[in-house]
Each structure stands twice: as C-alpha cells, then as structure tokens.
Design a protein around this motif. Structure first.
Motif, PDB file in Angstrom:
ATOM      1  N   THR A   2       0.844  -1.186   0.000  1.00  0.00           N
ATOM      2  CA  THR A   2       0.000   0.000   0.000  1.00  0.00           C
ATOM      3  C   THR A   2       0.879   1.236   0.000  1.00  0.00           C
ATOM      4  OG1 THR A   2      -1.401  -1.319   1.403  1.00  0.00           O
ATOM      5  CG2 THR A   2      -2.014   0.968   1.141  1.00  0.00           C
ATOM      6  N   ASP A   3       0.706   2.104  -0.984  1.00  0.00           N
ATOM      7  CA  ASP A   3       1.540   3.293  -1.057  1.00  0.00           C
ATOM      8  C   ASP A   3       0.936   4.461  -0.299  1.00  0.00           C
ATOM      9  OD1 ASP A   3       3.667   2.211  -2.368  1.00  0.00           O
ATOM     10  OD2 ASP A   3       2.812   2.529  -4.347  1.00  0.00           O
ATOM     11  N   SER A   4      -0.311   4.291   0.211  1.00  0.00           N
ATOM     12  CA  SER A   4      -0.968   5.431   0.853  1.00  0.00           C
ATOM     13  C   SER A   4      -0.595   5.577   2.334  1.00  0.00           C
ATOM     14  CB  SER A   4      -2.485   5.284   0.724  1.00  0.00           C
ATOM     15  OG  SER A   4      -2.884   4.084   1.346  1.00  0.00           O
ATOM     16  N   ILE A   5       0.138   4.606   2.897  1.00  0.00           N
ATOM     17  CA  ILE A   5       0.527   4.729   4.301  1.00  0.00           C
ATOM     18  C   ILE A   5       1.618   5.800   4.398  1.00  0.00           C
ATOM     19  CG2 ILE A   5       1.340   3.427   6.322  1.00  0.00           C
ATOM     20  CD1 ILE A   5       0.844   0.866   4.559  1.00  0.00           C
ATOM     21  N   THR A   6       1.545   6.667   5.412  1.00  0.00           N
ATOM     22  CA  THR A   6       2.573   7.710   5.519  1.00  0.00           C
ATOM     23  C   THR A   6       3.899   7.067   5.951  1.00  0.00           C
ATOM     24  OG1 THR A   6       2.248   8.175   7.863  1.00  0.00           O
ATOM     25  CG2 THR A   6       0.819   9.366   6.312  1.00  0.00           C
ATOM     26  N   PRO A   7       5.032   7.708   5.599  1.00  0.00           N
ATOM     27  CA  PRO A   7       6.332   7.141   6.009  1.00  0.00           C
ATOM     28  C   PRO A   7       6.406   6.933   7.519  1.00  0.00           C
ATOM     29  CG  PRO A   7       6.647   8.854   4.364  1.00  0.00           C
ATOM     30  CD  PRO A   7       5.188   8.861   4.696  1.00  0.00           C
ATOM     31  N   ARG A   8       5.869   7.881   8.289  1.00  0.00           N
ATOM     32  CA  ARG A   8       5.963   7.742   9.753  1.00  0.00           C
ATOM     33  C   ARG A   8       5.156   6.541  10.253  1.00  0.00           C
ATOM     34  NH1 ARG A   8       8.547  10.876  12.759  1.00  0.00           N
ATOM     35  NH2 ARG A   8       8.486  12.608  11.291  1.00  0.00           N
ATOM     36  N   ASP A   9       4.018   6.294   9.653  1.00  0.00           N
ATOM     37  CA  ASP A   9       3.188   5.160  10.088  1.00  0.00           C
ATOM     38  C   ASP A   9       3.817   3.814   9.730  1.00  0.00           C
ATOM     39  OD1 ASP A   9       1.305   6.734  11.253  1.00  0.00           O
ATOM     40  OD2 ASP A   9      -0.199   6.515   9.681  1.00  0.00           O
ATOM     41  N   ARG A  10       4.851   3.836   8.896  1.00  0.00           N
ATOM     42  CA  ARG A  10       5.491   2.575   8.496  1.00  0.00           C
ATOM     43  C   ARG A  10       6.570   2.117   9.473  1.00  0.00           C
ATOM     44  NH1 ARG A  10       4.553   1.405   2.954  1.00  0.00           N
ATOM     45  NH2 ARG A  10       3.405   3.066   1.934  1.00  0.00           N
ATOM     46  N   LEU A  11       6.969   3.018  10.364  1.00  0.00           N
ATOM     47  CA  LEU A  11       7.977   2.651  11.376  1.00  0.00           C
ATOM     48  C   LEU A  11       7.265   2.125  12.616  1.00  0.00           C
ATOM     49  CD1 LEU A  11      10.739   2.606  12.803  1.00  0.00           C
ATOM     50  CD2 LEU A  11      10.390   5.031  13.346  1.00  0.00           C
ATOM     51  N   ILE A  12       7.535   0.856  12.958  1.00  0.00           N
ATOM     52  CA  ILE A  12       6.974   0.263  14.182  1.00  0.00           C
ATOM     53  C   ILE A  12       8.132   0.069  15.155  1.00  0.00           C
ATOM     54  CG2 ILE A  12       5.710  -1.670  15.178  1.00  0.00           C
ATOM     55  CD1 ILE A  12       4.543  -2.267  12.411  1.00  0.00           C
ATOM     56  N   ASN A 225      13.369   9.853  13.635  1.00  0.00           N
ATOM     57  CA  ASN A 225      13.172  10.783  12.503  1.00  0.00           C
ATOM     58  C   ASN A 225      14.091  10.437  11.329  1.00  0.00           C
ATOM     59  OD1 ASN A 225      11.103  12.297  13.624  1.00  0.00           O
ATOM     60  ND2 ASN A 225      12.515  13.668  14.695  1.00  0.00           N
ATOM     61  N   ALA A 226      15.323  10.013  11.647  1.00  0.00           N
ATOM     62  CA  ALA A 226      16.257   9.657  10.573  1.00  0.00           C
ATOM     63  C   ALA A 226      15.755   8.406   9.835  1.00  0.00           C
ATOM     64  CB  ALA A 226      17.653   9.420  11.153  1.00  0.00           C
ATOM     65  N   ILE A 227      15.174   7.466  10.565  1.00  0.00           N
ATOM     66  CA  ILE A 227      14.642   6.255   9.917  1.00  0.00           C
ATOM     67  C   ILE A 227      13.461   6.617   9.023  1.00  0.00           C
ATOM     68  CG2 ILE A 227      13.446   4.063  10.338  1.00  0.00           C
ATOM     69  CD1 ILE A 227      15.244   3.856  12.906  1.00  0.00           C
ATOM     70  N   VAL A 228      12.597   7.495   9.503  1.00  0.00           N
ATOM     71  CA  VAL A 228      11.450   7.913   8.676  1.00  0.00           C
ATOM     72  C   VAL A 228      11.946   8.567   7.382  1.00  0.00           C
ATOM     73  CG1 VAL A 228       9.435   9.453   8.570  1.00  0.00           C
ATOM     74  CG2 VAL A 228       9.871   8.092  10.633  1.00  0.00           C
ATOM     75  N   ALA A 229      13.019   9.345   7.484  1.00  0.00           N
ATOM     76  CA  ALA A 229      13.580   9.957   6.266  1.00  0.00           C
ATOM     77  C   ALA A 229      14.099   8.877   5.322  1.00  0.00           C
ATOM     78  CB  ALA A 229      14.694  10.930   6.641  1.00  0.00           C
ATOM     79  N   GLU A 230      14.713   7.821   5.882  1.00  0.00           N
ATOM     80  CA  GLU A 230      15.201   6.722   5.020  1.00  0.00           C
ATOM     81  C   GLU A 230      14.024   5.989   4.370  1.00  0.00           C
ATOM     82  OE1 GLU A 230      18.513   4.112   5.917  1.00  0.00           O
ATOM     83  OE2 GLU A 230      18.937   5.268   7.711  1.00  0.00           O
ATOM     84  N   ILE A 231      12.939   5.839   5.126  1.00  0.00           N
ATOM     85  CA  ILE A 231      11.741   5.194   4.564  1.00  0.00           C
ATOM     86  C   ILE A 231      11.226   6.026   3.386  1.00  0.00           C
ATOM     87  CG2 ILE A 231       9.304   4.670   5.025  1.00  0.00           C
ATOM     88  CD1 ILE A 231      10.165   3.832   7.878  1.00  0.00           C
ATOM     89  N   GLU A 232      11.223   7.336   3.572  1.00  0.00           N
ATOM     90  CA  GLU A 232      10.762   8.223   2.494  1.00  0.00           C
ATOM     91  C   GLU A 232      11.598   8.040   1.234  1.00  0.00           C
ATOM     92  OE1 GLU A 232      10.249  11.835   4.810  1.00  0.00           O
ATOM     93  OE2 GLU A 232       8.932  12.566   3.220  1.00  0.00           O
ATOM     94  N   SER A 233      12.911   7.902   1.408  1.00  0.00           N
ATOM     95  CA  SER A 233      13.751   7.753   0.208  1.00  0.00           C
ATOM     96  C   SER A 233      13.514   6.383  -0.435  1.00  0.00           C
ATOM     97  CB  SER A 233      15.222   8.013   0.513  1.00  0.00           C
ATOM     98  OG  SER A 233      15.748   6.977   1.293  1.00  0.00           O
TER      99      SER A 233
END
Ligand code: C5P
Length: 239
Positions: A2-12, A225-233
């Motif tokens: 699913t591409d609609s999940i925000t990057p932040r919501d993907r980090l557990i 926050n750094a992990i969320v940025a990596e998820i975004e990339s």
C-alpha cells in the motif's frame, strides 16, 4: 503493497523493554516522532504490556501485539478474541493452518489484522530437519505464505531478504512487515541478515519493525526521525 501509508506510520518501534516505567519513558521521549509501537512477550509478561497497549491505542497510537499465538484452535480463537478488544492494529500468530483459521474466527467482527510468522528467522535447514520437517526453510516459507493467503490472513512477518519474492508471489494486498532492519551505519546486534530501511521499503515491505537502533540511541527521537527519512527515500524509488 500500500503506497498510501505515511512514512511515519510505516515505522513500528519494538518496545523490548523490561517494564512499564521504561516503556512509558521511551514513549514520552519519542513523542510525535513515532506513531506505531510493538509490544512483545517481554513487556506483556511483565504484567503491564497489555494495559499499556490499551492505553496507547486510546491515545491514538497504533499497536502491534507480538505474542505469536499457537495452541489448539479453541484456545487460539478465544485468545485472539481477547486481543481484539485491546484496540490493537496487528497481532501475530504462527502460520499453521489450524492456528490461522482459529485466529481468523477470533478476530472476526473486529479491526484487528492478523500477521502470520512463517518460519522463525533463527531457524536454518538443519533446525527444520531436526524438528522433523521435510521442507527446507525456503520451501516451508513459500508453502506457509500461500496457506496464509488462502486462509485470508492479512499479512506476514518476514526477513527483508524475503520481501521481494513474497511480494511477487502474493501480490499487492498482503501486508509485509520486516524486522532485521538497520539504518545505515547502525550496529546489527544479534540480527544476522540486515537491510537498511530504504532497501526494505524498496523491495516491497509495508512496515518496518525496529527496536534497538531507536530505543538504545543516545537521542531516540532523532534516530526515529532519521529512519522515517530513510523510509521516504525508499518509497521514492517505488514511484
Ligand atoms: O532490536 P531489533 O531491531 O533487532 O528488534 C527487532 C524486533 O523484531 C524484536 O522485537 C524481535 O523480537 C522482532 N523479530 C525479529 N525477527 C523475527 C521476528 C521478530 O527480530 N524474525
């Protein structure tokens, strides 16, 4: 996928901590940088974990209950029904056909999504042979993943190395959750096969479970926050 999940919501973030005070201190330190927490056996069996799960869900956080259920069907069904009252988003079960069918019955009429664990990443082919299995790890994962899909299970917990194959085999709707993720430059700890957040997301993972790189960081919030940025990339490479 699913591409609609925000990057932040993907980090557990895995709250692998000894008790409630430590967990609450970590949650407070992370603040808005983390939206999704995993509560596993250590915290659950400390006595505080399930109440904490309920409180987190009430506060608008998402919760993953990682107790990897496996028992006779009646017990699994009733245990899953109890977990479904916590307000959690995900719960894990072992990918045995009987167990998956029972958990599905227990989670019926609730918002709880079930994630199946196919083969523990600590097992190699020799371990499976010693336990009496006729399959090697790769074939058993493929068989159980197919059985999970047939049972209507929502997602799988798997190593990042398996994500691309499973995504190809199971299509876009199966939720893929991968532990064993390490930000570039972080210590691997006891994880043997690690991938960066960007690579795991690029290979089709929907969510990443990350514990120590956040909870043992000098600045956990900055680490998250750094992990969320990596998820975004990683997401950018999927577009
Ligand atoms: O600290 P670390 O990032 O290694 O934590 C990973 C989390 O994911 C832990 O809670 C661990 O139990 C869980 N997990 C894992 N490998 C699996 C399944 C779950 O590391 N195959």
């Amino acid at each position: 996928m699913t591409d609609s999940i925000t990057p932040r919501d993907r980090l557990i973030v895995a709250l692998d901590l000894p008790g409630e005070p430590e967990a609450r201190a970590m949650i407070a330190a992370l603040g808005d940088s983390v939206a999704f927490y995993k509560i596993g056996m250590e915290l659950a069996y400390s006595g505080a974990g399930l109440d904490l799960a309920r409180a987190l869900a009430r506060d608008g956080k998402k919760v993953f209950i990682d107790l990897k259920l496996h028992d006779i069907p009646n017990t699994v069904e009733r245990a899953t029904r109890q977990l479904a009252t916590l307000g959690a988003t995900f719960a894990t079960i072992h990918a045995y056909p009987q167990t998956m069918a029972a958990a599905k019955r227990g989670a019926a009429h609730s918002n709880l999504k079930l994630l199946a664990v196919t083969v523990m990443t600590s097992c190699d082919d020799d371990d499976l042979a010693a336990a009496g299995y006729a399959f090697n790890v790769r074939d058993l994962i493929a068989r159980r993943a197919r059985q999970a899909a047939d049972a209507g299970i929502d997602g799988l917990v798997l190593s990042p190395e398996e994500a691309a194959d499973m995504r190809a085999a199971l299509g876009p709707n199966m939720v893929l959750v991968t532990p064993g993720v390490r930000p570039a430059g972080a210590a691997a700890g006891d994880q043997k096969r690690v991938t960066t957040p960007a690579r795991a997301i690029a290979s089709g993972a929907d969510y990443l479970v990350i514990g120590r790189p956040v909870t043992e960081a000098a600045d956990p919030k900055a680490a998250a926050n750094a992990i969320v940025a990596e998820i975004e990339s990683g997401l950018a490479t999927r577009r």
